[in-house]
Enzyme design. Structure first.
Site, PDB file in Angstrom:
ATOM      1  N   CYS A 118       0.840  -1.200   0.000  1.00 13.22           N
ATOM      2  CA  CYS A 118       0.000   0.000   0.000  1.00 13.22           C
ATOM      3  C   CYS A 118       0.873   1.246   0.000  1.00 13.22           C
ATOM      4  O   CYS A 118       0.620   2.200  -0.747  1.00 13.22           O
ATOM      5  CB  CYS A 118      -0.915  -0.018   1.216  1.00 13.22           C
ATOM      6  SG  CYS A 118      -2.119   1.337   1.256  1.00 13.22           S
ATOM      7  N   CYS A 119       1.922   1.250   0.840  1.00 11.24           N
ATOM      8  CA  CYS A 119       2.844   2.391   0.878  1.00 11.24           C
ATOM      9  C   CYS A 119       3.542   2.592  -0.461  1.00 11.24           C
ATOM     10  O   CYS A 119       3.764   3.726  -0.891  1.00 11.24           O
ATOM     11  CB  CYS A 119       3.880   2.193   1.974  1.00 11.24           C
ATOM     12  SG  CYS A 119       3.275   2.410   3.664  1.00 11.24           S
ATOM     13  N   CYS A 201      -0.685   8.687   7.186  1.00  9.30           N
ATOM     14  CA  CYS A 201      -2.063   8.436   6.782  1.00  9.30           C
ATOM     15  C   CYS A 201      -2.925   8.198   8.025  1.00  9.30           C
ATOM     16  O   CYS A 201      -2.463   7.632   9.016  1.00  9.30           O
ATOM     17  CB  CYS A 201      -2.133   7.226   5.857  1.00  9.30           C
ATOM     18  SG  CYS A 201      -1.394   7.498   4.229  1.00  9.30           S
ATOM     19  N   CYS A 204      -3.242   4.730   9.660  1.00  9.04           N
ATOM     20  CA  CYS A 204      -1.966   4.138  10.065  1.00  9.04           C
ATOM     21  C   CYS A 204      -1.246   4.954  11.131  1.00  9.04           C
ATOM     22  O   CYS A 204      -0.060   4.729  11.387  1.00  9.04           O
ATOM     23  CB  CYS A 204      -1.055   3.971   8.849  1.00  9.04           C
ATOM     24  SG  CYS A 204      -1.750   2.916   7.563  1.00  9.04           S
ATOM     25  N   CYS A 229       7.936   3.593   5.551  1.00  6.10           N
ATOM     26  CA  CYS A 229       7.059   3.360   4.405  1.00  6.10           C
ATOM     27  C   CYS A 229       7.834   3.018   3.140  1.00  6.10           C
ATOM     28  O   CYS A 229       7.243   2.607   2.150  1.00  6.10           O
ATOM     29  CB  CYS A 229       6.181   4.584   4.146  1.00  6.10           C
ATOM     30  SG  CYS A 229       7.114   6.082   3.788  1.00  6.10           S
TER      31      CYS A 229
END
Length: 249
Positions: A118-119, A201, A204, A229
């Site tokens: 995702c990162c 985010c 997170c 990340c």
């Protein structure tokens, strides 16, 4: 053998304050220099220095699509304060849609692999587009932020991206930055006052507890103490480093 840009910069930066470090970097590094801000307290001080000095350094940000409302509000307040635009870049829609369709909207909670994927989509790939063609990259990294960042230097060669990476706050403390923020009335994220010392985010990031390290609220459900990340570290969680170039860039 001609000295490299890093060879020229590194020994001169230590004795300078933030303003003069950025000014010197602009004088020494040819071509485009990019500062990537995530609107944390460090980044706000760097933004203040760049804008108030009128330095020819691009101030840009990565809008992951999952930012806190408070972060977006600070973005707007910062542009209003300095009458300057902060250019955003966004994740590529197709890879992001495919990832969410396959793994779910909050897949990052289920595994480190999902979180890093995702990162990569939301941060790392957009960063590559922001830095394409740049000669220098300015960050707000501090050496005392975490174990993974303790080796941060004021200036180094990012050999993978083939540019000079400048970390002008590497040897600053959070307390010293907070003093400058107050002195110059620099706008900061409202979440800092609520215990969010490091803000990423929204899904997170959490506020830290008394006694926890500054970045303990990032990806708090993971056991790994070198949580990053991927913007500044490799797959092993170590800071990405490169030897100083032997020839002038």
């Amino acid at each position: 053998m001609k000295p490299s840009i890093v060879d020229i910069l590194a020994p001169r930066l230590a004795a300078l304050d933030l303003d003069h470090r950025l000014k010197l970097a602009r004088e020494v590094i040819p071509g485009r220099i990019v500062f990537t801000t995530s609107f944390g307290i460090e980044d706000q001080l760097v933004t203040h220095s760049i804008f108030t000095q009128g330095l020819e350094i691009d101030v840009v940000t990565i809008d992951t699509g999952r930012l806190f409302e408070e972060t977006v509000a600070l973005w707007e307040r910062t542009e209003a304060r300095y009458a300057r635009h902060i250019r955003p870049v966004y994740p590529q829609p197709e890879p992001l849609a495919d990832f969410v369709a396959e793994h779910g909207i909050n897949a990052f909670y289920r595994s480190v692999e999902n979180r890093k994927a995702c990162c990569d989509i939301r941060k790392v790939e957009p960063l590559a587009r922001l830095l394409a063609g740049a000669s220098g990259w300015v960050t707000g990294l501090r050496a005392d932020q975490s174990q993974a960042r303790e080796g941060v230097r004021l200036a180094e060669l990012d050999s993978a991206r083939r540019l000079v990476k400048l970390n002008p706050l590497a040897d600053y403390t959070r307390e010293a930055i907070a003093e400058k923020i107050e002195e110059f009335s620099v706008p900061v994220n409202d979440l800092h006052a609520k215990g969010f010392l490091s803000i990423g985010c929204a899904p997170c990031t959490r506020a830290i507890e008394p006694g926890e390290s500054e970045r303990a609220g990032r990806w708090w459900w993971e056991d790994d103490q070198k949580k990053e990340c991927g913007l500044h570290v490799g797959p092993d969680g170590r800071l990405v480093r490169g030897a100083a170039p032997e020839a002038e860039q």
